[in-house]
Design an enzyme around this catalytic site. Structure first.
Site, PDB file in Angstrom:
ATOM      1  CG  ASP A 180      38.366  35.267  49.521  1.00 35.01           C
ATOM      2  OD1 ASP A 180      37.769  36.278  49.113  1.00 35.01           O
ATOM      3  OD2 ASP A 180      37.933  34.531  50.431  1.00 35.01           O
ATOM      4  CG  ASN A 188      33.527  39.950  60.028  1.00 31.46           C
ATOM      5  OD1 ASN A 188      34.408  40.459  60.719  1.00 31.46           O
ATOM      6  ND2 ASN A 188      33.418  40.207  58.732  1.00 31.46           N
ATOM      7  CG  ASP A 197      37.821  46.185  61.064  1.00 35.75           C
ATOM      8  OD1 ASP A 197      37.361  45.693  60.009  1.00 35.75           O
ATOM      9  OD2 ASP A 197      37.283  47.135  61.664  1.00 35.75           O
ATOM     10  CD  GLU A 223      35.921  37.778  52.320  1.00 37.49           C
ATOM     11  OE1 GLU A 223      35.229  36.785  52.082  1.00 37.49           O
ATOM     12  OE2 GLU A 223      35.434  38.920  52.437  1.00 37.49           O
TER      13      GLU A 223
END
Length: 305
Positions: A180, A188, A197, A223
């Protein structure tokens, strides 16, 4: 349909072909009309099954000891029967689309009239073969994450039961790792979803570089990534987790994807047991990953057995 033929005499004779053995190649089934052959081939969309049925069904007209199929562009290779001295190869093209190469093998040379009969029969094969290829590509696309190119959750849920079944048969040990990306929400929120992305694509690329060809990588969601790996001992999963953690921390492409941030990952590792289900194995690794988060991130935690 377009066929490109070539003949190759082979040096080895009657040694096993790698891949799938097909005892049916030695049998000579009853003759089938082209219509009956077409109907039989249309009963399956599984590529290997279509080719196996074709090989078995044409033995009466075109006896052969073995057969191989290759489609390099799609990374496909299948084989049946055994290697023999003589071979004939056909590159199959339908409506300008290459659909692979078939090679037939046997101990004695192929006669011209046999090759003519084979070419007629392959006219029945090409469309069922193309349909099975299209079906296979559709299934692969449905199980591929479009952003990273890794397998998606559906692909993992298809493969994990198979790997656990192999574990129970004693064929190999198995570890599952949950990886993770740390502080992904901050990426973000601060840099935008385009940066997020880029981070995910770079993470996938770095994961490929940090793992073996036999390791199975998936983007589970968001993620979170998952790796299935066959192991020789319980320490292999932990060592792989540490290798991945280090590679991600030092990967230039990943660090460049989010300017001004040091990107790291928290990793949970679980060694599979014979009584594990897909859910219990994943949950143990996932919980170990959350333990790594709570302990400060950028670390690997092994699940308590």
């Amino acid at each position: 349909m377009k066929l490109t033929y070539r003949h190759n005499p082979l040096q080895s004779q009657h040694s096993p072909l790698p891949g799938n053995a097909a005892p049916g190649l030695a049998r000579t089934p009853a003759p089938l009309s082209p219509l009956e052959l077409a109907q039989r081939l249309q009963t399956s969309l599984d590529l290997e099954r279509v080719l196996e049925m074709f090989s078995e069904s044409i033995q009466w007209a075109f006896p052969h000891d073995g057969m191989t199929y290759d489609h390099p562009a799609l990374g496909l290779h299948s084989s049946w029967g055994r290697i023999s001295r003589h071979s004939c190869c056909y590159n199959l093209v339908v409506e300008r689309e290459e659909i692979g190469e078939l090679r037939f093998l046997r101990g004695r040379k192929f006669r011209d009239e046999e090759l003519t009969e084979l070419e007629n029969l392959m006219g029945v094969l090409v469309y069922p073969l193309r349909n099975s290829l299209l079906f296979r590509q559709a299934v692969d696309a449905a199980q591929t994450d479009p952003l990273t190119g890794l397998g998606n959750r559906a692909a993992m849920e298809r493969l994990l039961p198979r790997e656990l079944a192999s574990l129970r048969r004693g064929q190999h040990e198995l570890a599952l790792l949950v990886v993770d990306v740390d502080h992904f929400k901050r990426i973000n929120d601060t840099l935008g979803h385009s940066a997020g992305d880029r981070v995910l694509r770079a993470t996938a690329k770095c994961l490929r570089e940090a793992t073996r060809e036999s390791d199975m990588l998936f983007r589970y969601g968001g993620e979170e990534f998952v790796m299935l790996m066959r192991t020789d001992n319980p320490e292999d999963g932990l060592q792989a987790g540490e290798r991945i953690r280090t590679v991600l921390r030092e990967c230039p492409e990943l660090q460049a994807a989010a300017s001004g941030m040091q990107l790291t990952a928290s990793i949970g590792v679980a060694q599979a047991h014979p009584l594990d289900t897909p859910a219990t194995l994943f949950d143990r690794a996932d919980q170990a990953m959350y333990t790594a988060k709570q302990a400060g991130r950028d670390r690997v935690v092994r699940s308590e057995e």
